[in-house]
Write a protein that holds these residues in place. Structure first.
Motif, PDB file in Angstrom:
ATOM      1  N   VAL A  97      -0.879   2.603  -7.968  1.00 57.37           N
ATOM      2  CA  VAL A  97      -0.186   3.888  -7.829  1.00 57.37           C
ATOM      3  C   VAL A  97       0.053   4.579  -9.179  1.00 57.37           C
ATOM      4  CG1 VAL A  97       2.035   4.925  -7.221  1.00 57.37           C
ATOM      5  CG2 VAL A  97       0.873   3.446  -5.612  1.00 57.37           C
ATOM      6  N   THR A  98       0.505   3.834 -10.156  1.00 53.44           N
ATOM      7  CA  THR A  98       0.788   4.464 -11.453  1.00 53.44           C
ATOM      8  C   THR A  98      -0.462   5.072 -12.054  1.00 53.44           C
ATOM      9  OG1 THR A  98       2.545   2.872 -11.811  1.00 53.44           O
ATOM     10  CG2 THR A  98       1.788   4.080 -13.733  1.00 53.44           C
ATOM     11  N   LYS A  99      -1.569   4.347 -11.979  1.00 51.45           N
ATOM     12  CA  LYS A  99      -2.829   4.880 -12.515  1.00 51.45           C
ATOM     13  C   LYS A  99      -3.283   6.107 -11.735  1.00 51.45           C
ATOM     14  CE  LYS A  99      -4.880   0.807 -14.658  1.00 51.45           C
ATOM     15  NZ  LYS A  99      -5.848  -0.289 -14.508  1.00 51.45           N
ATOM     16  N   VAL A 100      -3.099   6.075 -10.418  1.00 52.77           N
ATOM     17  CA  VAL A 100      -3.507   7.217  -9.588  1.00 52.77           C
ATOM     18  C   VAL A 100      -2.660   8.442  -9.929  1.00 52.77           C
ATOM     19  CG1 VAL A 100      -3.482   8.088  -7.206  1.00 52.77           C
ATOM     20  CG2 VAL A 100      -4.502   5.868  -7.719  1.00 52.77           C
ATOM     21  N   ILE A 101      -1.368   8.241 -10.073  1.00 49.80           N
ATOM     22  CA  ILE A 101      -0.490   9.362 -10.450  1.00 49.80           C
ATOM     23  C   ILE A 101      -0.909   9.933 -11.800  1.00 49.80           C
ATOM     24  CG2 ILE A 101       1.856   9.942 -11.208  1.00 49.80           C
ATOM     25  CD1 ILE A 101       2.886   7.960  -9.093  1.00 49.80           C
ATOM     26  N   ASP A 102      -1.144   9.057 -12.763  1.00 52.05           N
ATOM     27  CA  ASP A 102      -1.532   9.517 -14.103  1.00 52.05           C
ATOM     28  C   ASP A 102      -2.864  10.267 -14.062  1.00 52.05           C
ATOM     29  OD1 ASP A 102       0.755   8.350 -15.025  1.00 52.05           O
ATOM     30  OD2 ASP A 102      -0.222   6.619 -15.946  1.00 52.05           O
ATOM     31  N   ALA A 103      -3.804   9.750 -13.283  1.00 46.94           N
ATOM     32  CA  ALA A 103      -5.131  10.380 -13.212  1.00 46.94           C
ATOM     33  C   ALA A 103      -5.049  11.754 -12.556  1.00 46.94           C
ATOM     34  CB  ALA A 103      -6.092   9.475 -12.438  1.00 46.94           C
ATOM     35  N   ILE A 104      -4.293  11.850 -11.469  1.00 42.76           N
ATOM     36  CA  ILE A 104      -4.164  13.153 -10.792  1.00 42.76           C
ATOM     37  C   ILE A 104      -3.446  14.140 -11.698  1.00 42.76           C
ATOM     38  CG2 ILE A 104      -3.093  14.384  -8.856  1.00 42.76           C
ATOM     39  CD1 ILE A 104      -3.508  11.826  -7.168  1.00 42.76           C
ATOM     40  N   THR A 105      -2.393  13.669 -12.344  1.00 42.35           N
ATOM     41  CA  THR A 105      -1.638  14.552 -13.232  1.00 42.35           C
ATOM     42  C   THR A 105      -2.521  15.095 -14.345  1.00 42.35           C
ATOM     43  OG1 THR A 105       0.379  13.302 -12.784  1.00 42.35           O
ATOM     44  CG2 THR A 105       0.396  14.715 -14.729  1.00 42.35           C
ATOM     45  N   ALA A 106      -3.278  14.221 -14.975  1.00 42.48           N
ATOM     46  CA  ALA A 106      -4.130  14.662 -16.091  1.00 42.48           C
ATOM     47  C   ALA A 106      -5.209  15.628 -15.610  1.00 42.48           C
ATOM     48  CB  ALA A 106      -4.759  13.450 -16.768  1.00 42.48           C
ATOM     49  N   ALA A 107      -5.777  15.344 -14.433  1.00 40.22           N
ATOM     50  CA  ALA A 107      -6.898  16.163 -13.960  1.00 40.22           C
ATOM     51  C   ALA A 107      -6.437  17.500 -13.384  1.00 40.22           C
ATOM     52  CB  ALA A 107      -7.690  15.386 -12.908  1.00 40.22           C
ATOM     53  N   ALA A 108      -5.262  17.540 -12.797  1.00 40.79           N
ATOM     54  CA  ALA A 108      -4.821  18.749 -12.088  1.00 40.79           C
ATOM     55  C   ALA A 108      -4.000  19.683 -12.963  1.00 40.79           C
ATOM     56  CB  ALA A 108      -4.018  18.363 -10.851  1.00 40.79           C
ATOM     57  N   LYS A 109      -3.654  19.231 -14.158  1.00 45.52           N
ATOM     58  CA  LYS A 109      -2.735  20.021 -14.980  1.00 45.52           C
ATOM     59  C   LYS A 109      -3.443  21.155 -15.718  1.00 45.52           C
ATOM     60  CE  LYS A 109       0.738  19.491 -18.586  1.00 45.52           C
ATOM     61  NZ  LYS A 109       1.604  18.526 -19.288  1.00 45.52           N
ATOM     62  N   THR A 110      -2.855  22.360 -15.599  1.00 44.19           N
ATOM     63  CA  THR A 110      -3.274  23.471 -16.462  1.00 44.19           C
ATOM     64  C   THR A 110      -2.183  23.812 -17.467  1.00 44.19           C
ATOM     65  OG1 THR A 110      -2.327  25.251 -15.110  1.00 44.19           O
ATOM     66  CG2 THR A 110      -4.528  24.477 -14.496  1.00 44.19           C
ATOM     67  N   GLY A 111      -0.962  23.395 -17.156  1.00 45.53           N
ATOM     68  CA  GLY A 111       0.183  23.753 -17.979  1.00 45.53           C
ATOM     69  C   GLY A 111       0.869  25.028 -17.524  1.00 45.53           C
TER      70      GLY A 111
ATOM     71  N   MET B 177       0.845  -1.197   0.000  1.00 43.63           N
ATOM     72  CA  MET B 177       0.000   0.000   0.000  1.00 43.63           C
ATOM     73  C   MET B 177       0.873   1.238   0.000  1.00 43.63           C
ATOM     74  SD  MET B 177      -2.423  -1.191   3.098  1.00 43.63           S
ATOM     75  CE  MET B 177      -0.921  -1.547   3.985  1.00 43.63           C
ATOM     76  N   LYS B 178       0.335   2.267  -0.638  1.00 40.27           N
ATOM     77  CA  LYS B 178       1.061   3.546  -0.702  1.00 40.27           C
ATOM     78  C   LYS B 178       0.100   4.682  -0.374  1.00 40.27           C
ATOM     79  CE  LYS B 178       4.715   1.716  -2.945  1.00 40.27           C
ATOM     80  NZ  LYS B 178       6.041   1.571  -2.306  1.00 40.27           N
ATOM     81  N   ILE B 179       0.671   5.745   0.152  1.00 42.27           N
ATOM     82  CA  ILE B 179      -0.054   7.014   0.269  1.00 42.27           C
ATOM     83  C   ILE B 179       0.382   7.881  -0.903  1.00 42.27           C
ATOM     84  CG2 ILE B 179      -0.036   9.235   1.453  1.00 42.27           C
ATOM     85  CD1 ILE B 179      -1.752   7.819   3.087  1.00 42.27           C
ATOM     86  N   VAL B 180      -0.565   8.306  -1.684  1.00 41.78           N
ATOM     87  CA  VAL B 180      -0.267   9.278  -2.725  1.00 41.78           C
ATOM     88  C   VAL B 180      -0.726  10.632  -2.198  1.00 41.78           C
ATOM     89  CG1 VAL B 180      -0.640   9.984  -5.109  1.00 41.78           C
ATOM     90  CG2 VAL B 180      -0.586   7.538  -4.520  1.00 41.78           C
ATOM     91  N   MET B 181       0.230  11.533  -2.076  1.00 38.66           N
ATOM     92  CA  MET B 181      -0.060  12.887  -1.586  1.00 38.66           C
ATOM     93  C   MET B 181       0.139  13.853  -2.742  1.00 38.66           C
ATOM     94  SD  MET B 181       1.810  14.886   1.486  1.00 38.66           S
ATOM     95  CE  MET B 181       3.057  15.807   0.670  1.00 38.66           C
ATOM     96  N   ALA B 182      -0.879  14.623  -3.029  1.00 42.46           N
ATOM     97  CA  ALA B 182      -0.777  15.562  -4.143  1.00 42.46           C
ATOM     98  C   ALA B 182      -1.105  16.959  -3.654  1.00 42.46           C
ATOM     99  CB  ALA B 182      -1.738  15.164  -5.266  1.00 42.46           C
ATOM    100  N   ILE B 183      -0.278  17.911  -4.041  1.00 45.35           N
ATOM    101  CA  ILE B 183      -0.563  19.330  -3.794  1.00 45.35           C
ATOM    102  C   ILE B 183      -1.091  19.892  -5.112  1.00 45.35           C
ATOM    103  CG2 ILE B 183       0.361  21.516  -2.954  1.00 45.35           C
ATOM    104  CD1 ILE B 183       0.871  19.285  -0.982  1.00 45.35           C
ATOM    105  N   ILE B 184      -2.308  20.407  -5.071  1.00 45.14           N
ATOM    106  CA  ILE B 184      -2.942  20.850  -6.318  1.00 45.14           C
ATOM    107  C   ILE B 184      -3.520  22.250  -6.168  1.00 45.14           C
ATOM    108  CG2 ILE B 184      -3.506  18.488  -7.010  1.00 45.14           C
ATOM    109  CD1 ILE B 184      -6.474  19.183  -6.239  1.00 45.14           C
ATOM    110  N   LYS B 185      -3.871  22.825  -7.321  1.00 47.93           N
ATOM    111  CA  LYS B 185      -4.588  24.093  -7.301  1.00 47.93           C
ATOM    112  C   LYS B 185      -6.007  23.844  -6.791  1.00 47.93           C
ATOM    113  CE  LYS B 185      -1.900  26.505 -10.782  1.00 47.93           C
ATOM    114  NZ  LYS B 185      -1.707  26.912 -12.190  1.00 47.93           N
ATOM    115  N   PRO B 186      -6.492  24.704  -5.894  1.00 47.28           N
ATOM    116  CA  PRO B 186      -7.787  24.443  -5.251  1.00 47.28           C
ATOM    117  C   PRO B 186      -8.934  24.214  -6.230  1.00 47.28           C
ATOM    118  CG  PRO B 186      -6.615  26.136  -4.048  1.00 47.28           C
ATOM    119  CD  PRO B 186      -5.785  25.842  -5.276  1.00 47.28           C
ATOM    120  N   PHE B 187      -8.982  24.945  -7.324  1.00 45.28           N
ATOM    121  CA  PHE B 187     -10.143  24.806  -8.221  1.00 45.28           C
ATOM    122  C   PHE B 187     -10.124  23.492  -8.994  1.00 45.28           C
ATOM    123  CE2 PHE B 187      -8.528  25.493 -12.530  1.00 45.28           C
ATOM    124  CZ  PHE B 187      -7.299  26.088 -12.311  1.00 45.28           C
TER     125      PHE B 187
END
Ligand SMILES: Nc1ncnc2c1ncn2[C@@H]1O[C@H](COP(=O)(O)OP(=O)(O)OP(=O)(O)O)[C@@H](O)[C@H]1O
Ligand SMILES: [Mg+2]
Length: 112
Positions: free
Chosen positions: A70-84, A1-11
């Protein structure tokens, strides 16, 4: 098990949550945090205004998942949180030693 911690833009919270739900992730912790990255918070725009302060409002998301996810979670967060744009955030992954569902006493994979 892993904890995935992401810091993202609030919106971006809803988009990230939807993406994680789509992966079958059942739980999520969100905390309001402040921070800065390489630009030290000086050149980012937040809600249309350039902040003069060093710390910018972010959300910290923490999700405990089976290691295989974990890999899928990272990819999903990256795609959803990215503005560029700068300030899109960071993802950190840490190991979990034990997980317990308090109500039932279930452990580890059964507790997620
Ligand atoms: N090394 C770090 N350690 C802990 N938290 C960090 C670190 N880097 C960034 N953060 C957190 O992530 C938030 C967003 O960082 P940010 O996306 O600006 O990183 P960056 O390295 O400056 O990338 P970019 O050039 O895309 O802006 C920060 O406000 C801070 O809360
Ligand atoms: Mg930055």
């Amino acid at each position: 098990m892993k904890i995935v911690m992401a810091i993202i833009k609030p919106f971006k919270l809803e988009e990230v949550r939807d993406a994680l739900t789509g992966l079958g992730v059942h739980g999520l912790t969100v905390t309001e945090v402040k921070g800065y990255g390489r630009q030290k918070g000086h050149t980012e725009i937040y809600r249309g205004a350039e902040y003069a302060v060093s710390f910018l409002p972010k959300l910290k998301i923490e999700v405990a998942v089976p290691s295989e996810l974990v890999t899928k979670v990272i990819d999903a967060i990256t795609a959803a949180a990215k503005t560029g744009q700068i300030g899109d955030g960071k993802i950190f992954v840490m190991p979990i030693e034990t997980a317990v569902r308090i109500r039932t006493g279930e452990r580890d994979g059964d507790a997620l």
